[in-house]
Design a protein around this motif. Structure first.
Motif, PDB file in Angstrom:
ATOM      1  N   ILE A  56       6.524 -10.471   6.567  1.00  0.00           N
ATOM      2  CA  ILE A  56       5.215 -10.536   5.899  1.00  0.00           C
ATOM      3  C   ILE A  56       4.825  -9.124   5.471  1.00  0.00           C
ATOM      4  CG2 ILE A  56       2.764 -11.081   6.200  1.00  0.00           C
ATOM      5  CD1 ILE A  56       4.527 -13.558   6.016  1.00  0.00           C
ATOM      6  N   SER A  57       4.484  -8.982   4.182  1.00  0.00           N
ATOM      7  CA  SER A  57       4.115  -7.664   3.668  1.00  0.00           C
ATOM      8  C   SER A  57       2.766  -7.750   2.952  1.00  0.00           C
ATOM      9  CB  SER A  57       5.235  -7.108   2.798  1.00  0.00           C
ATOM     10  OG  SER A  57       5.650  -8.047   1.843  1.00  0.00           O
ATOM     11  N   ALA A  58       2.458  -6.759   2.118  1.00  0.00           N
ATOM     12  CA  ALA A  58       1.094  -6.580   1.613  1.00  0.00           C
ATOM     13  C   ALA A  58       0.467  -7.863   1.049  1.00  0.00           C
ATOM     14  CB  ALA A  58       1.079  -5.492   0.538  1.00  0.00           C
ATOM     15  N   ARG A  59       1.266  -8.611   0.255  1.00  0.00           N
ATOM     16  CA  ARG A  59       0.689  -9.812  -0.381  1.00  0.00           C
ATOM     17  C   ARG A  59       0.310 -10.866   0.648  1.00  0.00           C
ATOM     18  NH1 ARG A  59       2.640  -9.000  -5.814  1.00  0.00           N
ATOM     19  NH2 ARG A  59       3.902  -7.127  -5.636  1.00  0.00           N
ATOM     20  N   GLY A  60       1.189 -11.066   1.617  1.00  0.00           N
ATOM     21  CA  GLY A  60       0.918 -12.048   2.663  1.00  0.00           C
ATOM     22  C   GLY A  60      -0.234 -11.612   3.548  1.00  0.00           C
ATOM     23  N   ILE A  61      -0.274 -10.313   3.859  1.00  0.00           N
ATOM     24  CA  ILE A  61      -1.361  -9.796   4.703  1.00  0.00           C
ATOM     25  C   ILE A  61      -2.701 -10.003   4.018  1.00  0.00           C
ATOM     26  CG2 ILE A  61      -2.346  -7.669   5.668  1.00  0.00           C
ATOM     27  CD1 ILE A  61       0.584  -6.716   6.098  1.00  0.00           C
ATOM     28  N   LYS A  62      -2.755  -9.692   2.709  1.00  0.00           N
ATOM     29  CA  LYS A  62      -4.009  -9.863   1.966  1.00  0.00           C
ATOM     30  C   LYS A  62      -4.474 -11.321   2.031  1.00  0.00           C
ATOM     31  CE  LYS A  62      -5.819  -9.398  -2.777  1.00  0.00           C
ATOM     32  NZ  LYS A  62      -5.540 -10.690  -3.411  1.00  0.00           N
ATOM     33  N   ALA A  63      -3.540 -12.250   1.811  1.00  0.00           N
ATOM     34  CA  ALA A  63      -3.908 -13.670   1.787  1.00  0.00           C
ATOM     35  C   ALA A  63      -4.328 -14.156   3.172  1.00  0.00           C
ATOM     36  CB  ALA A  63      -2.728 -14.495   1.272  1.00  0.00           C
ATOM     37  N   LEU A  64      -3.646 -13.673   4.214  1.00  0.00           N
ATOM     38  CA  LEU A  64      -3.991 -14.104   5.573  1.00  0.00           C
ATOM     39  C   LEU A  64      -5.303 -13.469   6.027  1.00  0.00           C
ATOM     40  CD1 LEU A  64      -0.400 -13.981   7.113  1.00  0.00           C
ATOM     41  CD2 LEU A  64      -1.784 -16.033   6.723  1.00  0.00           C
ATOM     42  N   GLU A  65      -5.547 -12.213   5.599  1.00  0.00           N
ATOM     43  CA  GLU A  65      -6.831 -11.574   5.923  1.00  0.00           C
ATOM     44  C   GLU A  65      -7.988 -12.349   5.287  1.00  0.00           C
ATOM     45  OE1 GLU A  65      -6.255  -7.526   4.681  1.00  0.00           O
ATOM     46  OE2 GLU A  65      -5.906  -6.826   6.751  1.00  0.00           O
TER      47      GLU A  65
ATOM     48  N   HIS B  38      16.921   4.404   7.008  1.00  0.00           N
ATOM     49  CA  HIS B  38      16.380   4.719   5.679  1.00  0.00           C
ATOM     50  C   HIS B  38      15.007   4.083   5.561  1.00  0.00           C
ATOM     51  CE1 HIS B  38      20.368   6.136   4.363  1.00  0.00           C
ATOM     52  NE2 HIS B  38      20.784   5.216   5.212  1.00  0.00           N
ATOM     53  N   PRO B  39      13.939   4.906   5.549  1.00  0.00           N
ATOM     54  CA  PRO B  39      12.591   4.316   5.499  1.00  0.00           C
ATOM     55  C   PRO B  39      12.381   3.541   4.196  1.00  0.00           C
ATOM     56  CG  PRO B  39      12.507   6.704   5.200  1.00  0.00           C
ATOM     57  CD  PRO B  39      13.916   6.368   5.588  1.00  0.00           C
ATOM     58  N   TYR B  40      11.557   2.485   4.267  1.00  0.00           N
ATOM     59  CA  TYR B  40      11.271   1.683   3.076  1.00  0.00           C
ATOM     60  C   TYR B  40      10.461   2.448   2.047  1.00  0.00           C
ATOM     61  CZ  TYR B  40      13.050  -2.741   4.877  1.00  0.00           C
ATOM     62  OH  TYR B  40      13.862  -3.740   5.317  1.00  0.00           O
ATOM     63  N   SER B  41       9.610   3.345   2.539  1.00  0.00           N
ATOM     64  CA  SER B  41       8.714   4.055   1.631  1.00  0.00           C
ATOM     65  C   SER B  41       8.694   5.535   1.998  1.00  0.00           C
ATOM     66  CB  SER B  41       7.298   3.475   1.744  1.00  0.00           C
ATOM     67  OG  SER B  41       6.388   4.235   0.960  1.00  0.00           O
ATOM     68  N   SER B  42       8.247   6.374   1.053  1.00  0.00           N
ATOM     69  CA  SER B  42       8.042   7.780   1.387  1.00  0.00           C
ATOM     70  C   SER B  42       6.827   7.940   2.299  1.00  0.00           C
ATOM     71  CB  SER B  42       7.858   8.590   0.105  1.00  0.00           C
ATOM     72  OG  SER B  42       6.730   8.115  -0.600  1.00  0.00           O
ATOM     73  N   ASP B  43       5.991   6.879   2.348  1.00  0.00           N
ATOM     74  CA  ASP B  43       4.838   6.900   3.258  1.00  0.00           C
ATOM     75  C   ASP B  43       5.262   6.244   4.577  1.00  0.00           C
ATOM     76  OD1 ASP B  43       2.585   6.369   4.719  1.00  0.00           O
ATOM     77  OD2 ASP B  43       1.407   5.603   3.034  1.00  0.00           O
ATOM     78  N   PRO B  44       5.418   7.051   5.644  1.00  0.00           N
ATOM     79  CA  PRO B  44       5.976   6.497   6.888  1.00  0.00           C
ATOM     80  C   PRO B  44       5.052   5.503   7.580  1.00  0.00           C
ATOM     81  CG  PRO B  44       5.293   8.782   7.212  1.00  0.00           C
ATOM     82  CD  PRO B  44       5.100   8.487   5.750  1.00  0.00           C
ATOM     83  N   THR B  45       3.803   5.407   7.144  1.00  0.00           N
ATOM     84  CA  THR B  45       2.908   4.430   7.798  1.00  0.00           C
ATOM     85  C   THR B  45       3.119   3.022   7.262  1.00  0.00           C
ATOM     86  OG1 THR B  45       1.104   4.643   6.200  1.00  0.00           O
ATOM     87  CG2 THR B  45       1.151   6.247   8.009  1.00  0.00           C
ATOM     88  N   LEU B  46       3.876   2.879   6.160  1.00  0.00           N
ATOM     89  CA  LEU B  46       4.057   1.555   5.560  1.00  0.00           C
ATOM     90  C   LEU B  46       5.217   0.815   6.214  1.00  0.00           C
ATOM     91  CD1 LEU B  46       3.457   2.451   1.814  1.00  0.00           C
ATOM     92  CD2 LEU B  46       1.880   1.333   3.398  1.00  0.00           C
ATOM     93  N   ALA B  47       5.031  -0.460   6.461  1.00  0.00           N
ATOM     94  CA  ALA B  47       6.078  -1.263   7.102  1.00  0.00           C
ATOM     95  C   ALA B  47       5.918  -2.724   6.720  1.00  0.00           C
ATOM     96  CB  ALA B  47       6.003  -1.121   8.621  1.00  0.00           C
ATOM     97  N   ILE B  48       7.026  -3.461   6.737  1.00  0.00           N
ATOM     98  CA  ILE B  48       6.948  -4.916   6.636  1.00  0.00           C
ATOM     99  C   ILE B  48       6.944  -5.466   8.056  1.00  0.00           C
ATOM    100  CG2 ILE B  48       8.016  -4.952   4.360  1.00  0.00           C
ATOM    101  CD1 ILE B  48      10.648  -5.782   5.652  1.00  0.00           C
ATOM    102  N   ASN B  49       6.578  -6.732   8.211  1.00  0.00           N
ATOM    103  CA  ASN B  49       6.313  -7.262   9.540  1.00  0.00           C
ATOM    104  C   ASN B  49       7.175  -8.481   9.838  1.00  0.00           C
ATOM    105  OD1 ASN B  49       3.647  -5.727  10.338  1.00  0.00           O
ATOM    106  ND2 ASN B  49       3.517  -6.288   8.169  1.00  0.00           N
ATOM    107  N   SER B  50       7.988  -8.377  10.878  1.00  0.00           N
ATOM    108  CA  SER B  50       8.809  -9.506  11.301  1.00  0.00           C
ATOM    109  C   SER B  50       7.930 -10.508  12.040  1.00  0.00           C
ATOM    110  CB  SER B  50       9.934  -9.010  12.208  1.00  0.00           C
ATOM    111  OG  SER B  50      10.683 -10.105  12.688  1.00  0.00           O
TER     112      SER B  50
END
Lengths: 450, 450
Positions: free
Chosen positions: A53-62, A92-104
């Motif tokens: 679950i990533s940004a789009r799913g989080i937005k919809a669930l929020e 290899h990080p997904y983003s240059s921003d280390p705070t960003l992550a996808i969620n298992s």
């Protein structure tokens, strides 16, 4: 428009979230599901690859007030951990921003949470064990049969939504009509789920490996991945060709053969998989399909989620895209004066985006199983992240746009391609400069330039 | 292999010819058709565009000893008669060889002739009014219902062949299985049949126009065509977009509006179509679909003809391709030791060719409705025919390869493309030479060269 009654066929992820949204918007919601009620056993059967679950799913669930609870049982994955055949894994990080992550996230737990939320709404009715056998597009209505009792019934509503998945019965009914474009396209690869159980000791215990990563064993034509679960286990998924020689489910048929193959192809995983041979023998081989169709709506009947656009799992966007559909449909129903106009706006907002993520998901399989294992790709990712840090808006990598933003998938695809071209130019200039430097240095060294 | 029993689902063109072939090869043949028996009324209902039978179809019908009889009621069409909006129609032969022609044949008469031939075989059983409701791929067997009596039955055989057309029930049963790739893709254009009746007098009486041509009114986005019938009438087919402004079935809905539109868009046809407005009001708008699927076979069940590969009608190859399928299937059954190997060989021989003619048929719509009306295209055709006369084998135009040869469609497509490139080069050289000549002449004329 004024809320009316809606019949939702299918109580999976999309159907359950849509029920919550529409009930809260004042609709009378009836949800009918083919399978049994999973809430008693607290587990939903069926093959499934872990969800990311990533940004789009989080937005919809929020928006439904559900993300905070679900996040408690999610494991953050900040990057890919690449496991070569020999040598140590590298991250290899997904983003240059280390705070960003996808969620298992566990599909079963997420579906139960959404079903509980739907059932808690007073204007939602849930029924189970009823299989859709037909759709009356003019009523609109759908007929159902309970295969255990043989009982049949017809349910009517102002709006009927098919959220019944990749093998949708509602879509099958649409397909019998003329002027319905449709394609189903199976991948030559299948998948099989395996497991890495928790461990008692070690640097990441109870996890046997780094928990905050999506683990990939890229092997060119095939791969294995592993996603962490909150209990310390990993769900592994093996992606092999169905047919042919080498790493294929046709060539390697038994757990014993698989174990022997793993010892050479995935050597670092073998010690972590004590039940590998038995799991391989027991678990079925799944298939993966891309489904596209148009139009999604006929009269006041429409499709949503996998029923409208099943995609392969390699971008981790199937559930995220379906949740975006739910938002688009409720927004369109709220904004438009009639169901017809709302469905037209909903399709206008979603069809091109569904096609875009379908394409990107297919492409990402090549990236995961083949390119991710190559040093050139790993260097490209570093340049991409560097450019993104220098000009975060102008040069946003595709992965960030898809997973860490909610810009439409079509826009993500276009902007990601522009960033990729910029990366190629930067690498080209860097190589030219390096060559020039070497030449100049050589001229000085040989005394050609005094 | 040794002949066994075969169940053929669908008694259309393909199913009837296949029954004849297999019966004569010693198979016990059961043919089951959804519609009623047309032989009593001597006419088969259903919308249909006239058939154009060419080399492939002739070869297949000759093999069954049927072509001579069918040819008696065929009308030869040696070229396209292009009708511009203003001015006289002009004729363009299909081939540089004036003896070559395609043949306008009534679908109904051809189907009846094939059904009669099948019924004349002692080991053929024909049943009608039975709709296929399911397929058991392991038996193999198919179930049928008679919708009038409600009676159901199951028929078993060693081999089951679905020849039940573009909306095949056998294929629909296959589609419910995993790993069956499938697409249906509807054209944005629909069609409506109209008629030019015979005339009492005139240069071509009883024909109102030149009988030995396929008449085309190319209008860019849309077109009308007319094919001659042996009674002196022409079957006209109007191809317009379903939706949108201009020449579309959505914009022009009544016979009166159609007549007004015809007066400006198809002015030379109006005096020949006394029942135009009434025909327009009465006849339905048909849809056109391209269907592709793979694999065609599952166990000892396979698909043939439109059921496997429905194509749009613009190359006049639908029936011809289906007849080629029949030849390929009986040849494979004769050559191979088992049904499994025969079906594998049959698919190997046909799938790529079916895809090739599907592509060419879609492209030929653009050629017919748009390019054929342009002088540049007409000049290209002349150069193409000239090259073909100079080097008949090396430079064979695509149309000749598709319609007047039996080389595989894939080869026709590749060789036709090579010829088209040669035409472009010849035109390029000719233009360069012409320019050079003009320059030289100018230099002499101005005295620059003494």
């Amino acid at each position: 428009m004024k809320p009316g009654s809606v019949l939702i066929v299918g109580a999976g992820l999309a159907g359950s979230l849509l029920a919550v949204y529409l009930a809260r918007a004042g609709w009378r919601v009836e949800v009918v599901e083919r399978r049994g009620d999973p809430r008693a056993r607290r587990h939903i059967a069926g093959r499934s690859i872990n969800l990311a679950i990533s940004a789009r799913g989080i937005k919809a669930l929020e928006r439904a007030g559900l993300w905070q609870d679900i996040a408690k049982d999610a494991v953050r994955m900040g990057g890919r951990m690449i496991h070569p055949t020999a040598g140590a894994p590298h991250y290899h990080p997904y983003s240059s921003d280390p705070t960003l992550a996808i969620n298992s996230v566990s599909r079963s737990a997420l579906n139960l949470a959404l079903l509980d939320a739907a059932a808690a709404e007073p204007n939602v009715t849930l029924s189970f064990d009823e299989r859709c056998t037909g759709v009356d597009f003019s009523a609109p209505a759908a007929t159902f049969v309970n295969d255990a009792t043989g009982a049949t019934r017809t349910a009517r509503a102002d709006l009927v939504v098919g959220t019944d998945g990749a093998y949708s019965a509602v879509r099958a009914a649409m397909q019998r009509n003329e002027r319905f474009d449709y394609s189903q396209d199976f991948l030559g690869h299948g998948y099989k789920e395996l497991v890495i159980p928790p461990v008692a000791s070690g640097p990441h215990a109870p996890f046997a490996m780094e928990p905050n990563a999506l683990h990939i064993w890229p092997r060119g034509e095939s791969m294995m991945i592993a996603l962490p679960n909150p209990d310390g286990s990993f769900t592994c998924t093996l992606f092999w060709r169905h047919d042919g020689e080498g790493s294929s489910f046709a060539a390697i048929r038994t757990g014993a053969d698989a174990l022997a193959h793993f010892r050479t192809a995935y050597p670092d995983a073998v010690p972590l998989m004590p039940t590998l041979a038995a799991d391989f023998d027991r678990n079925p081989v799944g298939t993966m399909v891309t489904v596209r169709c148009a139009p999604w709506s006929r009269g006041a009947v429409t499709l949503l989620g996998d029923a409208a656009h099943a995609i392969v799992p390699f971008y981790g966007q199937g559930a995220n895209a379906s949740f975006e559909d739910c938002e688009a449909l409720v927004d369109a129903l709220a904004a438009k004066p009639s169901i017809g106009e709302a469905l037209c706006a909903y399709e206008g907002a979603r069809v091109a985006n569904a096609n875009a993520i379908a394409d990107m998901a297919k492409y990402n399989f090549i990236e995961m199983r083949d390119l991710a294992g190559r040093p050139a790709w790993q260097r490209r990712k570093k340049v991409e992240h560097l450019l993104h840090r220098i000009a975060p808006v102008r040069f946003t990598p595709l992965y960030d746009l898809v997973s860490f933003s909610t810009v439409p998938y079509t826009e993500a695809k276009a902007r990601g391609a522009a960033t990729a071209r910029a990366v190629s130019r930067v690498i080209g200039v860097a190589v030219s400069l390096a060559v020039a430097l070497v030449v100049v240095a050589a001229l000085f060294a040989t005394g050609a330039v005094p």
